[in-house]
Design an enzyme around this catalytic site. Structure first.
Site: not given
Ligand code: GRF
Length: 215
Positions: A100, A118, A151
């Site tokens: 989100r 990420h 942002e």
């Molecule tokens: C991970 O790959 C993270 O990098 C991305 O969303 C995914 C979340 O995985 N932002 P989890 O729910 O922590 O297993």
């Protein structure tokens, strides 16, 4: 003798997630195993009622909350989440698969106190399905990035990155699985660094400082 006011306060994390929560669980494990001294999870919040991560948090006996975002105005939803984080005296907001976008008001409420992970080596491959993007692009090195949230999407100051080679035998799925292993290591390491307070942000550069320079 330590007086009440001179005791070092723990850094209280507010975890936000939308899905399975493996990054959250890796952080919880680091805390449980003593690898994040002075850090505790204050609350785990989800915008999706069925998120596996929120069920796991309940099982661990952590304070949890669900703020369903679907059909709700972003500002209104974020105001409710902010209030809950404040109620739990959260110092550091941890986005762990929180699908989100945050409102400017939310970001302003926790300046340089929101971290995201990420699954790419930013600034390459921001946005959704970063691992597939990297694989299909033909990148030879992939990885993950922990960064402060600003942002712009997947953009803020980088705390740390972990890189792995893309193997000849990889497909997008195996690459994502191997990146996830790195994510689980990277997030706890980044939280330890930020919680220590031993850093400065210079422009968009995160710079580690020796302890005495931060006092
Ligand atoms: C991970 O790959 C993270 O990098 C991305 O969303 C995914 C979340 O995985 N932002 P989890 O729910 O922590 O297993």
């Amino acid at each position: 003798m330590q007086t009440e006011s001179s005791k070092i306060q723990p850094v209280r994390l507010g975890i936000l997630l939308s899905g399975r929560g493996s990054n959250f669980l890796a952080i919880a494990r680091s805390i449980q195993e003593g690898r994040l001294p002075g850090v505790q999870i204050a609350v785990v919040l989800s915008n999706v009622a069925e998120a596996g991560g929120i069920a796991a948090a309940r099982e661990l006996g952590l304070p949890t909350g669900v703020f369903v975002s679907k059909g709700r105005k972003r500002a209104e939803h974020d105001a409710a989440v902010t209030a809950c984080l404040r109620e739990h005296k959260v110092d550091l907001v941890i986005l762990a698969g929180y699908m989100r976008l945050l409102s400017p008001e939310f970001i302003a409420a926790f300046p340089d106190r929101i971290l995201n992970i990420h699954p790419s080596l930013l600034p390459a491959f921001p946005g959704l399905d970063a691992q597939t993007q990297a694989f299909e692009y033909g990148a030879k090195v992939a990885g993950c990035t922990v960064h402060f949230v600003d942002e712009h999407l997947d953009h803020g100051c980088i705390v740390l990155q972990r890189a792995i080679p893309v193997l000849e035998s990889d497909d997008a799925h195996s690459l994502a699985e191997r990146i996830l292993v790195e994510e689980h290591l990277a997030y706890s390491e980044a939280i330890a660094r930020v919680a220590s307070g031993e850093y400065a942000i210079e422009g968009r550069r995160y710079v580690r400082l020796p302890a005495e320079k931060t006092r």
